[in-house]
Design a protein around this motif. Structure first.
Motif, PDB file in Angstrom:
ATOM      1  N   ALA A   1      40.021  48.195  46.918  1.00 46.51           N
ATOM      2  CA  ALA A   1      39.418  47.289  45.949  1.00 46.51           C
ATOM      3  C   ALA A   1      37.962  47.043  46.324  1.00 46.51           C
ATOM      4  CB  ALA A   1      40.177  45.972  45.926  1.00 46.51           C
ATOM      5  N   SER A   2      37.107  46.973  45.328  1.00 43.54           N
ATOM      6  CA  SER A   2      35.682  46.754  45.599  1.00 43.54           C
ATOM      7  C   SER A   2      35.300  45.275  45.551  1.00 43.54           C
ATOM      8  CB  SER A   2      34.836  47.541  44.592  1.00 43.54           C
ATOM      9  OG  SER A   2      35.111  47.089  43.282  1.00 43.54           O
ATOM     10  N   ASP A   3      36.199  44.428  45.110  1.00 41.06           N
ATOM     11  CA  ASP A   3      35.908  42.993  45.019  1.00 41.06           C
ATOM     12  C   ASP A   3      36.184  42.299  46.346  1.00 41.06           C
ATOM     13  OD1 ASP A   3      35.598  43.778  42.443  1.00 41.06           O
ATOM     14  OD2 ASP A   3      37.002  42.351  41.590  1.00 41.06           O
ATOM     15  N   SER A   4      35.284  41.432  46.763  1.00 38.48           N
ATOM     16  CA  SER A   4      35.488  40.708  48.012  1.00 38.48           C
ATOM     17  C   SER A   4      36.695  39.774  47.876  1.00 38.48           C
ATOM     18  CB  SER A   4      34.232  39.917  48.387  1.00 38.48           C
ATOM     19  OG  SER A   4      33.979  38.928  47.422  1.00 38.48           O
ATOM     20  N   GLY A   5      37.430  39.651  48.954  1.00 40.78           N
ATOM     21  CA  GLY A   5      38.590  38.775  48.963  1.00 40.78           C
ATOM     22  C   GLY A   5      39.879  39.447  48.557  1.00 40.78           C
ATOM     23  N   VAL A   6      39.823  40.657  48.005  1.00 45.27           N
ATOM     24  CA  VAL A   6      41.031  41.390  47.615  1.00 45.27           C
ATOM     25  C   VAL A   6      41.371  42.361  48.739  1.00 45.27           C
ATOM     26  CG1 VAL A   6      42.073  42.964  45.950  1.00 45.27           C
ATOM     27  CG2 VAL A   6      40.506  41.183  45.162  1.00 45.27           C
TER      28      VAL A   6
END
Length: 128
Positions: free
Chosen positions: A107-112
């Motif tokens: 995943a490229s989203d932080s926190g995922v």
């Protein structure tokens, strides 16, 4: 509602249930196999349908696992209540020691967190 999509051969949670070699042999899972996860093989895998509660707040929804372009797609979305609609794919078999590998697109989203892991014990049990 923000949605995140994952493409690849591994999943947000890919659980291979592990046991001793004798358990694997008894279950008939002694051989090597490769699965490109381009479609559901219901003899080997299942789409999870459960919730892990606090502090994680993830409800694993089978509808969040789809297939297109020869790849498995997993979706995770934040709900209006601040919990998450997640995806998990797990084996039906019990496998012993050996080498496990996965190719995945993180995943490229932080926190995922994108993860591939092995787990031993009674799935869903407190004591494992």
């Amino acid at each position: 509602m923000k949605k995140h999509y994952f493409l690849g051969l591994a999943v947000v949670w890919l659980a291979l249930l592990c046991g001793g070699a004798s358990d694997a042999a008894a279950a008939g899972n002694t051989g090597e196999f490769t699965d490109n996860l381009s479609s559901l093989d219901a003899t080997r895998w299942q789409k999870s349908n459960w919730a892990n509660g606090l502090p994680f707040g993830c409800t694993f929804n089978p509808a969040n696992i789809t297939y297109s372009g020869g790849k498995m797609n997993l979706t995770i979305a934040e709900t209006p209540t601040g919990t998450y609609d997640c995806a998990e794919y797990q084996s039906l078999g019990v496998y012993g020691y050996g080498t496990y590998s996965a190719r995945l697109k993180a995943a490229s989203d932080s926190g995922v967190i994108t993860a591939f892991f092995v787990y031993t014990g009674n799935w869903g049990q407190v004591n494992h």
